[in-house]
Write an enzyme that holds these catalytic residues in place. Structure first.
Site, PDB file in Angstrom:
ATOM      1  N   HIS A   1       0.771  -1.305  -0.015  1.00  0.00           N
ATOM      2  CA  HIS A   1       0.037   0.054   0.123  1.00  0.00           C
ATOM      3  C   HIS A   1       0.655   1.199  -0.066  1.00  0.00           C
ATOM      4  O   HIS A   1       1.800   1.422   0.754  1.00  0.00           O
ATOM      5  CB  HIS A   1      -0.871  -0.010   1.207  1.00  0.00           C
ATOM      6  CG  HIS A   1      -1.669   1.370   1.397  1.00  0.00           C
ATOM      7  ND1 HIS A   1      -1.452   2.172   2.643  1.00  0.00           N
ATOM      8  CD2 HIS A   1      -2.785   1.806   0.789  1.00  0.00           C
ATOM      9  CE1 HIS A   1      -2.319   3.185   2.430  1.00  0.00           C
ATOM     10  NE2 HIS A   1      -3.200   2.890   1.441  1.00  0.00           N
ATOM     11  N   ASN A   2       0.559   2.145  -0.875  1.00  0.00           N
ATOM     12  CA  ASN A   2       1.317   3.432  -0.935  1.00  0.00           C
ATOM     13  C   ASN A   2       2.780   3.076  -0.973  1.00  0.00           C
ATOM     14  O   ASN A   2       3.554   3.765  -0.116  1.00  0.00           O
ATOM     15  CB  ASN A   2       1.061   4.097   0.305  1.00  0.00           C
ATOM     16  CG  ASN A   2      -0.341   4.926  -0.148  1.00  0.00           C
ATOM     17  OD1 ASN A   2      -1.211   4.881  -1.100  1.00  0.00           O
ATOM     18  ND2 ASN A   2      -0.913   5.812   1.032  1.00  0.00           N
TER      19      ASN A   2
ATOM     20  N   HIS B   1       1.467  11.146  -1.886  1.00  0.00           N
ATOM     21  CA  HIS B   1       0.207  10.991  -1.374  1.00  0.00           C
ATOM     22  C   HIS B   1      -0.666  12.183  -1.426  1.00  0.00           C
ATOM     23  O   HIS B   1      -0.366  13.038  -0.445  1.00  0.00           O
ATOM     24  CB  HIS B   1       0.458  10.414   0.209  1.00  0.00           C
ATOM     25  CG  HIS B   1      -0.712   9.809   0.798  1.00  0.00           C
ATOM     26  ND1 HIS B   1      -1.066   9.654   2.212  1.00  0.00           N
ATOM     27  CD2 HIS B   1      -1.897   9.282   0.204  1.00  0.00           C
ATOM     28  CE1 HIS B   1      -1.964   9.014   2.359  1.00  0.00           C
ATOM     29  NE2 HIS B   1      -2.648   8.775   1.307  1.00  0.00           N
TER      30      HIS B   1
ATOM     31  N   GLU C   1      -3.231   4.778  -9.551  1.00  0.00           N
ATOM     32  CA  GLU C   1      -4.535   5.532  -8.869  1.00  0.00           C
ATOM     33  C   GLU C   1      -4.226   6.972  -9.581  1.00  0.00           C
ATOM     34  O   GLU C   1      -3.037   7.600  -9.186  1.00  0.00           O
ATOM     35  CB  GLU C   1      -4.217   5.602  -7.573  1.00  0.00           C
ATOM     36  CG  GLU C   1      -4.446   4.697  -6.770  1.00  0.00           C
ATOM     37  CD  GLU C   1      -5.875   4.219  -6.709  1.00  0.00           C
ATOM     38  OE1 GLU C   1      -6.691   4.991  -7.005  1.00  0.00           O
ATOM     39  OE2 GLU C   1      -5.961   2.875  -6.263  1.00  0.00           O
TER      40      GLU C   1
ATOM     41  N   ASP D   1       0.371   6.450  -6.898  1.00  0.00           N
ATOM     42  CA  ASP D   1      -0.288   7.553  -6.924  1.00  0.00           C
ATOM     43  C   ASP D   1       0.054   8.599  -7.787  1.00  0.00           C
ATOM     44  O   ASP D   1       0.901   9.239  -7.300  1.00  0.00           O
ATOM     45  CB  ASP D   1      -0.820   7.918  -5.558  1.00  0.00           C
ATOM     46  CG  ASP D   1      -1.557   7.108  -4.676  1.00  0.00           C
ATOM     47  OD1 ASP D   1      -2.272   6.172  -5.582  1.00  0.00           O
ATOM     48  OD2 ASP D   1      -1.505   7.074  -3.561  1.00  0.00           O
TER      49      ASP D   1
ATOM     50  N   GLU E   1       1.643   0.042  -5.491  1.00  0.00           N
ATOM     51  CA  GLU E   1       0.791   1.153  -5.722  1.00  0.00           C
ATOM     52  C   GLU E   1       1.448   2.213  -5.945  1.00  0.00           C
ATOM     53  O   GLU E   1       2.376   2.683  -5.688  1.00  0.00           O
ATOM     54  CB  GLU E   1      -0.013   1.239  -4.686  1.00  0.00           C
ATOM     55  CG  GLU E   1      -1.025   2.438  -4.739  1.00  0.00           C
ATOM     56  CD  GLU E   1      -1.943   2.673  -3.389  1.00  0.00           C
ATOM     57  OE1 GLU E   1      -3.104   3.039  -3.538  1.00  0.00           O
ATOM     58  OE2 GLU E   1      -1.707   2.183  -2.421  1.00  0.00           O
TER      59      GLU E   1
END
Length: 825
Positions: free
Chosen positions: A311-312, A356, A391, A343, A341
C-alpha cells in the site's frame, strides 16, 4: 570448531593480502550524505576483525561502530542512488556509492575523495559481503565465536582472564554461579596460565553450550550412547520426526551431509556432534525445506492465489509528512511484493509526480518510479507477474505523458495485449504471465471490445480500400461504457460525488453507463467520472460537439488489459454485471464488515474475481491491520504498509516465505470454488480439526533486549500465537526463566485445537518478561501451518525487521493429531 589461536585479522583465507581490504584498514575520509544539505566528512575504517566498520569525526578521533559486514545486503554504484543523483552537479557519481542493509535500516550513502578510493571500498566491501553470504553453518558459528572473543578480550592481548570471562558471560546474556563458571574456566585452561587462548576458549564455549536435552534424546535411540547406527537413525526419523516412508533414504542423506568425521560417514553412523548439527540445520528446522522452492501449481488463474501486495509503496515513513522515495519500491520488490501502488498527480513542467495527495509527503517523478520498477521487478526474488496498481489523478495531457512513459520505459515488460489462446472466462495464470507487468486501473472499454478491435484492425485496410474513403463515425453512436469508480477512495484520493455509491436502480441496470466528456474549460481534476442515468436530451447533442476530450485518456486506458477497476455495489450486482477481469477495492473496515455479514458470498466472489483491500485512512502512522482476517475470505491482494515492522508484517512475511518467496501462494481449494459453502466465521464440516502439541524445550544464545546495558540479562518466555479463522485465533505462553538468555530451559507443553489448519499461521515469539503488561521483544519466527514439520525442531529467530538473529533459536517438539473429540462452530 575452528581454533581461535592467533585470531586472524580477516575471517577467510586470502583476504588478509587483498589490497582493497588493507587500504580500508588504514581508514579513509569520506562524506556521509543524508540529504542535499547534510554532507559531513567522516573517517571510516575497517576494523582488525575484518567484519566491522567504525567511523570518527577525524582520523585518530573517538570512533564508534557504524555497521557489521553481516548487516550489509549489497553495494550500489552512485548512479543507482536516488540521493547521490541529486548531488551529481557537486560530486561525480563515480565517487559515490551506497551501502544497502538488510531489513528496513536506511541506506548509507558515501562520497569518496576520488574514483579510485570509491572503487577500493566498493570492491573490498563486496568481497567481504560475498564471503559472509557463502558461509556454511559451521563457518557462521566460528565467526560468531570470533566476534565474542574480540568483544570479551577487553585489552586485546589475544587471551582472556577469568575477570574478562565473567564480563563476557554478562555480554552473552547469561547469569552463572561464580564457582561453576570458575570450574569451567579452569577445566578449559589446560596451559594453567590463568587465561584462555585460542582452542582453550573454544573448549570453554563447548562446555558452556553443552546441550543436555539433545544428549538425552540422542541416548534414547543410541544403543551405546556414542553413535546412532543407520537403523537407529531411521527409527528416530520415523518415530519422532514423522518422516515415514522416506526415512531410510533420508537417513543416509543426512548422515552424509552432517556427520563431521570421515570414518562416521563411511560407516553410515551419526555422532552426537553430527546429530546436533542436523537438528540445528535447515533440515532440522520447523519450516519444511520442501516448501522453500516453488512447489505449488502456478498454472491456475491469478485470482486463485494470495498475492503479496503493498500500500502506498512510495512512502518509507508515515502517511502525512513522510518521505516519498523510489527506495520504497526497491524494498517492497526485495521482500517479494507482486503488487505495488502508484498514486500519480499533475507535476510541474508537464511531468507527472507520485505522492500521497493532499498531504505534506514529498514527491518523486513518475518516470523515475517506472525506471526503478523496470530495473527491479524481476531482478530480486520473482519473475512472476508484477501488478502496478495505478491511482490516476492527472489531467488529460499528463495522462498522455504517463501512457508514453509506461510504453517507453517498461517496453516489452508491459502487458499490452491479451494472452494468446486464453478462454474469455478466466484470468491467465502466473506461469503464463512470467516476466510481465500488468496495469490495474480505470478503463474505457471492455476486454471483449478490445479483442474485437484487435481483430478489426487486421480487416481495416481492406475495408477502407472497398469503401474508397475513411469511415466517418456516426455522431449518434452510443458513447463508450464508463470506467467506474471505486466506492471507497483511499486517503489522499479525490472524493466521490457520493460517499457511498448505491446499487443501480432496476431501471438503469441493463443500460450502459455514460462517459462524461470533459469540456475545454473543464476542471483541473480530471479523473472524476460521473454516472448519469441514460435519457434523451436534444441539448446533449449540442454539448457533445463542444466536448473535446474524455476525462480518461484512451492511450492510458488501452494499457489496462486484465485488471479493470470497478465499483463494488453488492455481490449480486457483481455476479450479474461484472466480468472475471474486473477488480474491486475495499477499505479494511468495508471488507471486514462484508466478511461478517456475507462471508460465504465474499468467498465465492473471490473465487472468480480479484479483490484488493487497503488500510484505513486513520492509519496515518503507516500501521497495519492483520492480513489473515482478509485472507480467510479469499481476498487476494491485501495491501500492507511494508515500511512498518511488527506483528502484521510478520504474518505477511510468514505466509509468503513459502513457494520460493515468489509473492504468489495458492489458496486452499475451498477458497477457489465458486460454489464453496465455506464461511470464515461459521465453518462447518467437512473441516476436520487438528490438535497441536507444542513442547517448548529450550533456547539458545538469545540476544539482549537492550544491548547498551552490559549487565542486564533477559528473563525469557515463549509465546505461541495462532492466526486463522476467528475460532482458531489464540495464544498461549510459557513461564519465564530468570536471568538466562544464553541457554534457558522451559520444558513446557502448550496445547491448541485448530478447526481449519489450512488457513492457520503460527508465530513463535520470544519475549523478555517484565512486570508491566508489555514484555520486551527478543525475536520471532512466523510460518504457515502447512509448512510446519513435526518432531524435534529448532526455530531460528528473526528480528523485528525479519533479519536472522543467528545463532539465536528455540528448541521445540511439534506433534499434530486428529482432533476427533473437538468440534467448533
Amino acid at each position: 570448531m575452528a581454533s581461535l589461536q592467533d585470531t586472524p585479522a580477516f575471517p577467510g583465507p586470502g583476504l588478509s593480502t587483498d589490497q582493497d581490504l588493507l587500504l580500508m584498514q588504514e581508514g579513509m575520509m569520506m562524506r556521509k550524505v543524508r540529504s542535499k544539505n547534510w554532507k559531513k566528512l567522516r573517517h571510516f575504517r575497517l576494523q582488525n576483525d575484518g567484519m566491522t566498520v567504525w567511523h570518527a569525526r577525524q582520523a585518530g578521533g573517538r570512533a564508534k561502530p557504524t555497521f557489521s559486514i553481516s548487516d550489509v545486503e549489497r553495494i550500489r554504484l552512485g548512479h543507482d542512488s536516488e540521493l547521490l543523483r541529486n548531488l551529481a552537479e557537486e560530486f561525480p557519481l563515480e565517487q559515490g556509492f551506497t551501502i544497502v542493509f538488510h531489513g528496513r535500516r536506511p541506506n548509507l550513502d558515501l562520497i569518496a575523495n576520488s574514483v579510485e578510493e570509491a572503487q577500493s571500498w566498493m570492491q573490498g566491501l563486496q568481497l567481504l559481503v560475498d564471503f559472509v553470504t557463502n558461509m556454511d553453518q559451521q563457518e557462521r558459528l566460528d565467526q560468531w565465536l570470533r566476534d565474542w572473543f574480540q568483544r570479551g578480550d577487553k585489552n586485546q592481548d589475544g587471551r582472556m582472564s577469568f575477570q574478562e570471562v565473567q564480563r563476557l558471560l554478562h555480554l552473552m546474556n547469561v547469569e552463572m554461579d561464580r564457582e561453576y563458571a570458575l570450574s569451567l574456566f579452569q577445566a578449559a585452561d589446560v596451559s594453567q596460565s590463568d587465561t584462555l587462548e585460542g582452542e582453550e576458549f573454544v573448549q570453554f564455549y563447548k562446555a558452556l553450550t553443552k546441550r543436555t536435552e539433545v544428549q538425552e534424546l540422542f541416548e534414547n535411540f543410541s544403543s551405546d550412547g556414542q553413535k546412532l547406527t543407520l537403523l537407529e537413525f531411521v527409527d528416530f526419523l520415523r518415530e519422532e520426526q514423522k518422516e515415514q516412508d522416506r526415512a531410510p533414504d533420508l537417513a543416509l542423506e543426512l548422515i552424509n551431509r552432517y556427520e563431521p568425521s570421515d570414518s562416521g560417514r563411511l560407516r553410515h553412523v551419526l555422532s552426537v556432534d553430527g546429530f546436533l548439527s542436523y537438528l540445528c540445520s535447515k533440515d532440522g528446522s520447523i519450516f519444511n525445506p520442501a516448501c522453500l522452492p516453488i512447489y505449488q501449481d502456478m498454472t491456475q488463474p491469478m485470482n486463485h492465489y494470495f498475492i503479496n501486495s503493498s500500500h502506498n509503496t512510495y512512502l518509507v515513513a508515515d502517511q502525512l509528512c513522510g518521505q516519498s522515495s523510489i527506495e520504497g519500491y526497491i524494498r517492497a520488490l526485495k521482500r517479494g511484493c507482486r503488487c505495488v501502488e502508484v498514486d500519480v498527480w499533475d507535476g510541474p513542467s508537464g511531468e507527472p509526480v507520485v505522492y500521497h495527495g493532499h498531504t505534506l509527503t514529498s514527491r518523486i517523478l513518475f518516470k523515475d518510479v517506472l525506471a526503478t520498477v523496470a530495473q527491479y521487478a524481476f531482478q530480486v526474488t520473482s519473475d512472476y507477474p508484477l501488478i502496478l496498481s495505478l491511482e490516476n489523478h492527472c489531467t488529460w495531457e499528463q495522462q498522455e505523458t504517463m501512457a508514453r512513459y509506461l510504453t517507453e520505459i517498461l517496453g516489452e515488460q508491459l502487458l499490452s495485449t491479451t494472452v494468446n489462446g486464453m478462454p474469455l472466462n478466466q484470468l491467465p495464470s502466473p506461469e503464463q504471465l512470467r516476466g510481465k507487468i500488468l496495469l490495474k486501473g480505470k478503463k474505457l472499454t471492455t476486454l471483449e471490445e478490445d479483442i474485437e478491435e484487435e481483430e478489426n484492425e487486421e480487416l481495416q485496410p481492406e475495408l477502407e480500400r472497398e469503401q474508397g474513403s475513411e469511415v466517418e463515425l456516426d455522431p449518434f453512436l452510443e458513447p463508450e461504457p464508463e470506467p467506474e469508480l471505486e466506492p471507497e477512495l483511499e486517503p489522499g484520493h479525490e472524493p466521490e460525488p457520493e460517499s457511498e455509491p448505491q446499487e443501480p436502480s432496476s431501471r438503469s441496470k441493463d443500460k450502459q453507463e455514460k462517459v462524461v466528456k470533459c469540456p475545454l474549460s473543464g476542471l483541473p481534476i480530471c479523473c472524476q467520472i460521473m454516472v448519469q442515468t441514460p435519457s434523451f436530451n436534444p441539448e446533449s447533442l449540442l454539448l457533445s460537439k463542444q466536448i473535446a476530450k474524455p476525462i480518461l485518456c484512451p492511450a492510458l486506458s488501452a494499457l489496462v488489459v486484465y485488471l479493470k477497476s470497478v465499483s463494488f455495489y453488492s455481490f449480486t450486482h457483481s455476479k450479474e454485471h461484472y466480468h472475471f477481469y474486473e477488480i474491486s477495492s475495499f477499505s479494511e473496515a468495508k471488507a471486514k464488515n462484508l466478511i461478517k455479514e456475507a462471508g460465504n458470498e465474499f468467498v465465492q466472489h473471490n473465487a472468480w474475481q480479484l479483490s484488493r483491500v487497503y488500510p484505513s485512512g486513520l492509519r496515518t502512522d503507516s500501521s497495519n491491520y492483520n492480513p489473515q482476517e482478509l485472507w480467510i475470505a479469499g481476498c487476494q491482494m491485501v495491501a500492507m504498509n511494508m515500511q512498518t515492522a511488527g506483528l502484521a508484517m510478520d504474518i505477511c512475511d510468514g505466509l509468503f516465505r513459502q513457494n520460493g518467496g515468489c509473492g504468489y501462494v495458492l489458496k486452499p481449494d475451498f477458497l477457489r470454488d465458486t460454489q464453496s459453502s465455506f464461511h470464515p466465521h461459521r465453518p462447518i464440516s467437512p473441516f476436520q480439526g487438528k490438535r497441536l502439541l507444542v513442547q517448548v524445550i529450550s533456547g539458545q544464545q538469545l540476544p539482549k533486549v537492550d544491548d547498551t546495558k552490559e549487565r542486564s540479562i533477559v528473563d525469557p518466555l515463549v509465546k505461541v500465537e495462532i492466526f486463522g479463522i476467528r475460532a482458531d485465533t489464540t495464544w498461549k505462553e510459557t513461564s519465564y526463566v530468570e536471568n538466562n538468555g544464553f541457554n534457558p530451559y522451559w520444558g513446557q507443553t502448550l496445547c491448541f485445537h485448530v478447526l481449519v489448519p489450512e488457513l492457520a499461521v503460527l508465530r513463535f515469539v520470544v519475549k523478555d518478561y517484565n512486570w508491566r503488561p508489555r514484555h520486551g521483544f527478543i525475536g520471532q519466527f512466523t510460518l504457515p501451518w502447512t509448512c510446519m514439520q513435526q518432531g524435534y525442531r529448532h526455530i531460528h529467530l528473526l528480528s523485528r525487521d525479519g533479519i536472522s538473529l543467528h545463532p539465536a533459536s528455540i528448541f521445540v517438539y511439534i506433534c499434530i493429531r486428529e482432533d476427533l473429540g473437538q468440534e467448533k462452530s
